[in-house]
Design a protein around this motif. Structure first.
Motif, PDB file in Angstrom:
ATOM      1  N   PRO A 162       0.808  -1.229   0.000  1.00 35.29           N
ATOM      2  CA  PRO A 162       0.000   0.000   0.000  1.00 35.29           C
ATOM      3  C   PRO A 162       0.842   1.281   0.000  1.00 35.29           C
ATOM      4  O   PRO A 162       0.335   2.343  -0.373  1.00 35.29           O
ATOM      5  CB  PRO A 162      -0.824  -0.115   1.300  1.00 35.29           C
ATOM      6  N   TYR A 163       2.102   1.192   0.437  1.00 34.50           N
ATOM      7  CA  TYR A 163       2.956   2.379   0.445  1.00 34.50           C
ATOM      8  C   TYR A 163       3.261   2.873  -0.971  1.00 34.50           C
ATOM      9  O   TYR A 163       3.682   4.017  -1.153  1.00 34.50           O
ATOM     10  CB  TYR A 163       4.277   2.098   1.164  1.00 34.50           C
ATOM     11  N   MET A 164       3.086   2.013  -1.966  1.00 30.85           N
ATOM     12  CA  MET A 164       3.377   2.408  -3.343  1.00 30.85           C
ATOM     13  C   MET A 164       2.558   3.637  -3.745  1.00 30.85           C
ATOM     14  O   MET A 164       3.047   4.525  -4.448  1.00 30.85           O
ATOM     15  CB  MET A 164       3.099   1.252  -4.298  1.00 30.85           C
ATOM     16  N   LYS A 165       1.314   3.701  -3.287  1.00 23.23           N
ATOM     17  CA  LYS A 165       0.452   4.854  -3.577  1.00 23.23           C
ATOM     18  C   LYS A 165       1.069   6.122  -2.998  1.00 23.23           C
ATOM     19  O   LYS A 165       1.082   7.183  -3.638  1.00 23.23           O
ATOM     20  CB  LYS A 165      -0.936   4.607  -2.980  1.00 23.23           C
ATOM     21  N   ILE A 166       1.593   6.002  -1.793  1.00 19.70           N
ATOM     22  CA  ILE A 166       2.224   7.154  -1.131  1.00 19.70           C
ATOM     23  C   ILE A 166       3.472   7.591  -1.891  1.00 19.70           C
ATOM     24  O   ILE A 166       3.695   8.794  -2.107  1.00 19.70           O
ATOM     25  CB  ILE A 166       2.569   6.801   0.333  1.00 19.70           C
ATOM     26  N   ILE A 370       3.509   3.715 -10.876  1.00 19.30           N
ATOM     27  CA  ILE A 370       4.233   2.447 -10.761  1.00 19.30           C
ATOM     28  C   ILE A 370       3.657   1.668  -9.585  1.00 19.30           C
ATOM     29  O   ILE A 370       3.529   2.199  -8.476  1.00 19.30           O
ATOM     30  CB  ILE A 370       5.745   2.694 -10.589  1.00 19.30           C
ATOM     31  N   GLU A 371       3.291   0.424  -9.845  1.00 20.97           N
ATOM     32  CA  GLU A 371       2.678  -0.426  -8.825  1.00 20.97           C
ATOM     33  C   GLU A 371       3.672  -1.484  -8.342  1.00 20.97           C
ATOM     34  O   GLU A 371       4.745  -1.648  -8.926  1.00 20.97           O
ATOM     35  CB  GLU A 371       1.414  -1.085  -9.414  1.00 20.97           C
ATOM     36  N   TRP A 372       3.273  -2.204  -7.290  1.00 20.03           N
ATOM     37  CA  TRP A 372       4.184  -3.173  -6.668  1.00 20.03           C
ATOM     38  C   TRP A 372       4.675  -4.221  -7.671  1.00 20.03           C
ATOM     39  O   TRP A 372       5.865  -4.530  -7.727  1.00 20.03           O
ATOM     40  CB  TRP A 372       3.488  -3.852  -5.487  1.00 20.03           C
ATOM     41  N   GLU A 475      10.931   2.419  -3.079  1.00 18.56           N
ATOM     42  CA  GLU A 475      10.760   3.873  -3.221  1.00 18.56           C
ATOM     43  C   GLU A 475      11.699   4.434  -4.285  1.00 18.56           C
ATOM     44  O   GLU A 475      11.301   5.276  -5.105  1.00 18.56           O
ATOM     45  CB  GLU A 475      11.003   4.571  -1.883  1.00 18.56           C
ATOM     46  N   MET A 476      12.935   3.964  -4.315  1.00 21.26           N
ATOM     47  CA  MET A 476      13.894   4.458  -5.306  1.00 21.26           C
ATOM     48  C   MET A 476      13.439   4.139  -6.732  1.00 21.26           C
ATOM     49  O   MET A 476      13.563   4.975  -7.635  1.00 21.26           O
ATOM     50  CB  MET A 476      15.278   3.866  -5.039  1.00 21.26           C
ATOM     51  N   LYS A 477      12.911   2.956  -6.939  1.00 14.18           N
ATOM     52  CA  LYS A 477      12.453   2.592  -8.286  1.00 14.18           C
ATOM     53  C   LYS A 477      11.270   3.450  -8.728  1.00 14.18           C
ATOM     54  O   LYS A 477      11.202   3.877  -9.895  1.00 14.18           O
ATOM     55  CB  LYS A 477      12.079   1.104  -8.337  1.00 14.18           C
ATOM     56  N   VAL A 478      10.350   3.724  -7.822  1.00 18.82           N
ATOM     57  CA  VAL A 478       9.201   4.564  -8.156  1.00 18.82           C
ATOM     58  C   VAL A 478       9.671   5.971  -8.520  1.00 18.82           C
ATOM     59  O   VAL A 478       9.282   6.530  -9.560  1.00 18.82           O
ATOM     60  CB  VAL A 478       8.190   4.621  -6.987  1.00 18.82           C
ATOM     61  N   VAL A 479      10.509   6.547  -7.678  1.00 17.12           N
ATOM     62  CA  VAL A 479      10.967   7.927  -7.900  1.00 17.12           C
ATOM     63  C   VAL A 479      11.780   8.021  -9.182  1.00 17.12           C
ATOM     64  O   VAL A 479      11.567   8.916 -10.014  1.00 17.12           O
ATOM     65  CB  VAL A 479      11.793   8.423  -6.693  1.00 17.12           C
TER      66      VAL A 479
END
Length: 518
Positions: A162-166, A370-372, A475-479
């Motif tokens: 769920p942190y992916m949304k954040i 980007i999702e899990w 987090e690094m991959k999302v950013v």
């Protein structure tokens, strides 16, 4: 009164008063301790002779002052690898020995020894104690083992998903700022400044379910964390302020205390508010409500955690773990992201390949998030991240204090009482210049097979490895993925100079230019 003969001191019989006897016993005990310490020190010096060492400044200072927190200091350490190869001995003052290890094979016995045998170096980490308390970073022994077992479920992928949304929301806010700044072409930005605020914004939401809007307006809590980090790094360079009594007499010491109070008050208020919610709602109802919102934050997990005996964490323990996560999670991730963007700016061919990978992944998706399950679909982006972490690890070194003799693979022994220090960016490096070249293909699965796993330990290894590494990598991959999707990152006209502090920074900031993509 009994008589006591002191003829061995050139004195005749004297009255053996209790005070005189006490003085003799105390003097004998002190002399025995001094002799025992002297022998132990001499024995350690003798055993450390098997390790080569660079020339000292003098007998009293040892090697103290030869390495500074600067680009030149890091280059000097790099030269030690070329000169001494696998290991060397380093003296801080006349009695404090550090065995510097540069080879993966030699670091294994240290990192994989039980945590009680090789605890962390207490000198530097003690500066963090008033702020972080006895959290996972600083605790040792049974307390560390118990907390590690209790906190491991907090980093299970079901909690992290769920942190992916954040992560997506926080990076979107940062990018909106960049779009505004670059509305007339390109913007020159200090990556550390922008990304640190973004990671702190993200962490406050993941840890406390609290939105301070710190990327858009000032936040007292965020300012306090940034101030504490800066003050600890500054104190590390001021040898005479290592003594707490002296430090807290200074202006910086008073600022440190004020910032600690502010951070602790915020965390305590969240814990107390959440504790009031739990009894009225009940644990099952509370979890159901959280399940509907699809986010169980870090404080929730800590409040609900129990050990094998059913014992929960105290409020003080919860505060320590929450403050530790806020500290460890923001600076390290910001450093890792800043340096990988720097490398991709210097290598536009790798940047473009990463961008194409993200574009292909998200081509039919709106909104672009980007999702899990996407994290495993970005292999080249991951290779680029890992190569940057190899060259510029956020935490430059691993330090351990040996409470028992540690036998190295070649038979040499790091004696009890000595410290070991490992530069993460130096592990497994060859003496050829090619080791300093940014090459993501080092982390191609075929190439990784030929290399020791301990040649790459950005999150450490063994019992005390980083519990939050999955959180950080996600987090690094999302950013990174969303940044490359929306912006072209270009190098600045000045080359950054590395500056190792609490994390690996750049002197004066790490400046890059960003251009929005149409």
């Amino acid at each position: 009164m009994p008589q006591l003969s002191l003829s061995w001191l050139g004195l005749g019989p004297v009255a053996a008063s209790p005070w005189l006897l006490l003085l003799l016993v105390g003097g004998s005990w002190l002399l025995a301790r001094v002799l025992a310490w002297t022998y132990a020190f001499y024995d350690n010096c003798r055993r450390l002779r098997c390790f080569p060492q660079p020339p000292k400044r003098n007998w009293f200072l040892g090697h103290l002052g030869l390495i500074h927190s600067s680009e030149e200091g890091l280059l000097y350490i790099q030269s030690l690898v070329c000169t001494f190869g696998d290991v060397c001995c380093w003296w801080v003052g006349p009695w404090h020995a550090i065995v510097r290890i540069f080879h993966p094979t030699y670091i294994k016995p240290v990192l994989f020894a039980p945590a009680a045998i090789v605890p962390k170096d207490k000198v530097f980490y003690s500066f963090l104690k008033p702020w972080l308390g006895d959290g996972l970073l600083l605790s040792a022994g049974d307390k560390w083992s118990r907390h590690r077992r209790m906190l491991t479920p907090a980093f299970h992928f079901n909690i992290l998903k769920p942190y992916m949304k954040i992560f997506n929301e926080s990076v979107n806010i940062m990018h909106a700022k960049w779009q505004l700044l670059a509305s007339e072409g390109s913007a020159r930005l200090d990556m550390f400044e922008h990304i640190s605020l973004m990671t702190l914004d993200s962490l406050q939401k993941c840890v406390f379910s609290f939105d301070s809007h710190c990327q858009e307006k000032p936040s007292e809590y965020i300012a306090a964390i940034l101030e504490l980090s800066a003050l600890v790094a500054k104190r590390h360079q001021q040898f005479f302020l290592y003594i707490d009594f002296l430090y807290y007499l200074t202006h910086d010491g008073q600022r440190f205390r004020r910032a600690c109070r502010l951070v602790h008050d915020f965390t305590d208020a969240v814990i107390q508010e959440r504790r009031r919610t739990l009894p009225s709602q009940g644990v099952d109802d509370f979890l159901q409500a959280k399940a509907k919102s699809k986010t169980l934050d870090f404080i929730d997990v800590l409040l609900l955690s129990k050990d094998e005996d059913g014992k929960k964490l105290s409020d003080e323990d919860i505060r320590a773990e929450a403050d530790t996560f806020m500290f460890e999670g923001h600076d390290t991730t910001a450093s890792g992201l800043s340096w990988v963007l720097y490398h991709l700016a210097k290598h536009p061919e790798y940047q473009e390949r990463c961008r194409q990978e993200v574009q292909e992944l998200l081509k039919d998706r709106e909104p672009k998030e980007i999702e899990w399950d996407d994290l495993a679909q970005l292999p080249f982006l991951t290779m680029c991240m890992k190569e940057s972490l190899r060259l510029h690890p956020p935490v430059p070194a691993v330090s351990r204090c040996c409470t028992q003799d540690i036998v190295l693979p070649d038979g040499r022994v790091i004696p009890k009482g000595a410290h070991s220090l490992t530069g993460r960016s130096l592990l497994g490096r060859k003496r050829s210049p090619s080791a300093r070249v940014y090459d993501p293909f080092r982390f191609d699965p075929e190439n990784v097979k030929e290399r020791s796993p301990l040649a790459f330990i950005p999150f450490s290894a063994g019992p005390r490895n980083c519990i939050g590494q999955a959180f950080a990598m996600a987090e690094m991959k999302v950013v990174l993925g969303l940044t490359l999707l929306r912006f072209r990152v270009l190098p600045d006209h000045t080359e950054p100079r590395r500056k190792p502090e609490l994390v690996l920074r750049a002197e004066g900031g790490l400046w890059l230019r960003v251009e929005p993509l149409s």
